[in-house]
Design a protein around this motif. Structure first.
Motif, PDB file in Angstrom:
ATOM      1  N   THR A 134     -37.733 162.863  39.323  1.00  0.00           N
ATOM      2  CA  THR A 134     -36.483 162.489  39.990  1.00  0.00           C
ATOM      3  C   THR A 134     -36.064 163.497  41.046  1.00  0.00           C
ATOM      4  N   SER A 135     -36.268 164.802  40.771  1.00  0.00           N
ATOM      5  CA  SER A 135     -35.785 165.779  41.735  1.00  0.00           C
ATOM      6  C   SER A 135     -36.581 165.690  43.037  1.00  0.00           C
ATOM      7  N   SER A 136     -37.791 165.113  42.975  1.00  0.00           N
ATOM      8  CA  SER A 136     -38.572 164.947  44.198  1.00  0.00           C
ATOM      9  C   SER A 136     -37.887 164.014  45.179  1.00  0.00           C
ATOM     10  N   LEU A 137     -37.235 162.972  44.634  1.00  0.00           N
ATOM     11  CA  LEU A 137     -36.543 162.030  45.509  1.00  0.00           C
ATOM     12  C   LEU A 137     -35.398 162.733  46.233  1.00  0.00           C
ATOM     13  N   ILE A 138     -34.686 163.595  45.476  1.00  0.00           N
ATOM     14  CA  ILE A 138     -33.583 164.332  46.097  1.00  0.00           C
ATOM     15  C   ILE A 138     -34.140 165.292  47.150  1.00  0.00           C
ATOM     16  N   THR A 139     -35.263 165.957  46.808  1.00  0.00           N
ATOM     17  CA  THR A 139     -35.894 166.852  47.778  1.00  0.00           C
ATOM     18  C   THR A 139     -36.210 166.081  49.058  1.00  0.00           C
ATOM     19  N   ALA A 140     -36.801 164.893  48.877  1.00  0.00           N
ATOM     20  CA  ALA A 140     -37.185 164.098  50.045  1.00  0.00           C
ATOM     21  C   ALA A 140     -35.948 163.734  50.865  1.00  0.00           C
ATOM     22  N   ALA A 141     -34.844 163.395  50.163  1.00  0.00           N
ATOM     23  CA  ALA A 141     -33.625 163.042  50.877  1.00  0.00           C
ATOM     24  C   ALA A 141     -33.108 164.231  51.684  1.00  0.00           C
ATOM     25  N   PHE A 142     -33.130 165.436  51.066  1.00  0.00           N
ATOM     26  CA  PHE A 142     -32.687 166.638  51.775  1.00  0.00           C
ATOM     27  C   PHE A 142     -33.562 166.913  52.996  1.00  0.00           C
ATOM     28  N   SER A 145     -32.832 164.686  55.787  1.00  0.00           N
ATOM     29  CA  SER A 145     -31.586 165.007  56.488  1.00  0.00           C
ATOM     30  C   SER A 145     -31.721 166.304  57.275  1.00  0.00           C
ATOM     31  N   GLY A 146     -32.934 166.846  57.329  1.00  0.00           N
ATOM     32  CA  GLY A 146     -33.187 167.954  58.232  1.00  0.00           C
ATOM     33  C   GLY A 146     -33.145 169.338  57.612  1.00  0.00           C
ATOM     34  N   GLN A 147     -33.085 169.424  56.258  1.00  0.00           N
ATOM     35  CA  GLN A 147     -33.083 170.756  55.644  1.00  0.00           C
ATOM     36  C   GLN A 147     -34.474 171.372  55.646  1.00  0.00           C
ATOM     37  N   GLU A 148     -34.504 172.710  55.517  1.00  0.00           N
ATOM     38  CA  GLU A 148     -35.776 173.403  55.376  1.00  0.00           C
ATOM     39  C   GLU A 148     -36.376 173.082  54.009  1.00  0.00           C
ATOM     40  N   LEU A 149     -37.712 173.211  53.900  1.00  0.00           N
ATOM     41  CA  LEU A 149     -38.390 172.885  52.647  1.00  0.00           C
ATOM     42  C   LEU A 149     -37.847 173.714  51.475  1.00  0.00           C
ATOM     43  N   TRP A 150     -37.732 175.041  51.703  1.00  0.00           N
ATOM     44  CA  TRP A 150     -37.310 175.904  50.585  1.00  0.00           C
ATOM     45  C   TRP A 150     -35.929 175.548  50.087  1.00  0.00           C
TER      46      TRP A 150
END
Lengths: 200, 247
Positions: A134-142, A145-150
Motif C-alpha cells: 500500500t505504501s508504494s501507491l502513496i509513494t507513487a502519488a508523491f 506530484s513532483g516530490q523527490e524520491l527520498w
C-alpha cells in the motif's frame, strides 16, 4: 542493574522467541482476516523487546524475516528493519518507556522513526523506491506530484507505519499488563512490569 | 526422488550456489545476463523435480513486485530521453533501462533464494549451520519456530471462533473489526507463553543446556561433489571480478 550480554539469552527467553515469531505471523494474518488497514506484524518482536531485552528481540526480528523470506525473498533485506525495531523496543523498555499509556505511545512514535529510517534506504537502494504494497501507491502519488524520491519514500512509509506501530505498542502494553507476575519474574526485564511493584 | 543428485547435495553446497548467483548478478553488468540466469534456475528446478512449486512461488511472491518496480522506474527515474508523454507522466529511456536492470537483479537473486528453499529442507539447512558453529540452542529455536507457527495459526482460528460465539463482532465497520483483534491475540499469547515453562522443563530434563558436546540423530554427509563445487563457484566469481574490474 548491570547485565552481561550473555545473561539475556537464558532458556526462558530463548523459548519465547518461537512464540514471538509466530505471533508476528499470526498477527499479520489476523489483521488480514479482519481486513484492517495496518499490518500488525511486529507485535511479537516488540513484546520480546519489552520483557526480554534488545538482544533477544534482535534475534526474534531476524528469525521472523528469515522465515517469511523462505516464501517471499522480498522480506530478506527488511530483516534489518525488524532487527532495529526489536533493539529499539528493548532499549525503550530498559528506560521504562512501556510503563504507562502516554509513554507507550511516545515509544510507538520512536519505533516508527526507527522503522522508517532503516527501511527507507532499503526500499530505495534495493527496490528502487517501491515494493508493491500500500505504501508504494502513496509513494507513487508523491512522486507524481513532483516530490523527490527520498522524501516520497520517507513520507509514504511514515504515513503507513505510524498507525501500525502505535497500535502495535498499545496492544503490547495491554498484553504485558495481562501477563502473570509468575511468568514476568522469569524474564530479564519482566520485573519492570510486575504488578507487585504497584502494591505498597 | 531419493536418487536425485541435485537434491542430495549437501545443504551448504546449495547455499553456496545461491550466494554464487547473488555475487554473479551483482558483478555482471547490464540486464541481459541477469535475465539469462532465470531460465537456468528453472532448468535446475526441473532437474531437481521442483519446477512446479518453484514457479508457483516465484509468480506469487515476485511478479507483482517486479511489475510495480518496473512501472515506477519507467515513469519516475530521472532522465533526458523522453519516449512518450501524457500529462505529468513521461516514459524515459533511462527509466526503462534502470527498471530492467533492477527487475532482472531482483528476479535472479529472489528466485535463487526461492529455489534454494525448494531444494533444501530447512531441517537439513539448520543442521548444516549447526555443523559449522551455530549453537544447538539457535538450531532448536529456528526449528521449533517452524513447528509452532501452524500450531498457533490453528489456535488463533479456534480462539476467534470462540470469541465470535461469545458475541465479539468480526464484521462491520473498521473500528468494530479492530476491536476483535485484541480478544483473539491476548489469549493466544498468554496461553502460548504458559506452555514455555513445560518446554523448558522437558529440555532441561534431557540436559539441553549442559555444556557438553551434543550428539545428533540427524547426520549430513559431504560427497566429493560437495567439496569440489564451492571451489568452482569461488573460482568463477574471482574470474568474473577480474574480468569486470581489471581488464
Amino acid at each position: 542493574m548491570k547485565r552481561s550480554f550473555k545473561d539475556d539469552f537464558n532458556m526462558m527467553a530463548m523459548l519465547l522467541i518461537p512464540i514471538a515469531v509466530a505471533v508476528n505471523l499470526v498477527g499479520f494474518q489476523l489483521a488480514n482476516v479482519l481486513r484492517l488497514p495496518i499490518f500488525l506484524d511486529t507485535i511479537g518482536t516488540i513484546i520480546v523487546g519489552v520483557i526480554a531485552g534488545p538482544w533477544v528481540a534482535l534475534l526474534t526480528g531476524l528469525i521472523t524475516n528469515l522465515i517469511n523470506g523462505i516464501f517471499n525473498p522480498v522480506y530478506f533485506p527488511y530483516a534489518l528493519t525488524s532487527i532495529a525495531i526489536g533493539v529499539g523496543a528493548g532499549y525503550l523498555s530498559k528506560y521504562g518507556f512501556f510503563k504507562s499509556v502516554p509513554k507507550t505511545i511516545i515509544s510507538g512514535i520512536i519505533i516508527t522513526f526507527i522503522a522508517v529510517i532503516v527501511s527507507a534506504p532499503i526500499t530505495v537502494f534495493v527496490f528502487g523506491g517501491v515494493t508493491g504494497n500500500t505504501s508504494s501507491l502513496i509513494t507513487a502519488a508523491f512522486l507524481a506530484s513532483g516530490q523527490e524520491l527520498w522524501s516520497a519514500v520517507f513520507s509514504s512509509s511514515f504515513i503507513t507505519e505510524v498507525a501500525d506501530k502505535v497500535v502495535s505498542v498499545l496492544i503490547v502494553y495491554f498484553i504485558v499488563k495481562a501477563m502473570s507476575d509468575r511468568y514476568l519474574s522469569k524474564m530479564n526485564y519482566g520485573d519492570l512490569y510486575m504488578k507487585r511493584n504497584n502494591r505498597k | 526422488m531419493k536418487q536425485n543428485i541435485l537434491l542430495q547435495l549437501h545443504p551448504m553446497t546449495k547455499f553456496y550456489f545461491t550466494l554464487f548467483i547473488f555475487a554473479v548478478v551483482l558483478i555482471s553488468p547490464g540486464y541481459i545476463f541477469s535475465f539469462a540466469i532465470f531460465p537456468i534456475l528453472i532448468l535446475i528446478a526441473m532437474l531437481a523435480g521442483v519446477a512446479k512449486e518453484f514457479l508457483n512461488i516465484v509468480i506469487k511472491a515476485l511478479v507483482t513486485v517486479l511489475i510495480f518496480i518496473f512501472i515506477m522506474q519507467m515513469f519516475f527515474y530521472p532522465g533526458e530521453n523522453v519516449l512518450w508523454e501524457w500529462g505529468i507522466f513521461e516514459i524515459k529511456q533511462e527509466g526503462i533501462k534502470y527498471g530492467l536492470l533492477l527487475t532482472s537483479r531482483i528476479l535472479a537473486i529472489g528466485s535463487a533464494f526461492i529455489l534454494f528453499f525448494r531444494m533444501t529442507e530447512v531441517r537439513d539447512f539448520v543442521k548444516s549451520l549447526e555443523d559449522i558453529g551455530l549453537p544447538p540452542m539457535g538450531a532448536y529455536v529456528v526449528l521449533s519456530t517452524l513447528q509452532i507457527i501452524p500450531e498457533m495459526r490453528r489456535q488463533a482460528n479456534t480462539i476467534m471462533e470462540a470469541q465470535k460465539t461469545r458475541g465479539v463482532e468480526t464484521e462491520g465497520s473498521i473500528f468494530v473489526r479492530a476491536k476483535a483483534f485484541i480478544p483473539t491475540l491476548t489469549p493466544l499469547i498468554l496461553s502460548s507463553i504458559a506452555g514455555t515453562e513445560e518446554r523448558a522443563i522437558t529440555l532441561e530434563s534431557r540436559a539441553f543446556s549442559a555444556p557438553v558436546k551434543k550428539t545428533s540423530l540427524h547426520q549430513l554427509s559431504k560427497s566429493n561433489m560437495d567439496r569440489a563445487l564451492p571451489i568452482v563457484f569461488a573460482l568463477v566469481v574471482i574470474g568474473l571480478i577480474v574480468w569486470r574490474f581489471f581488464l
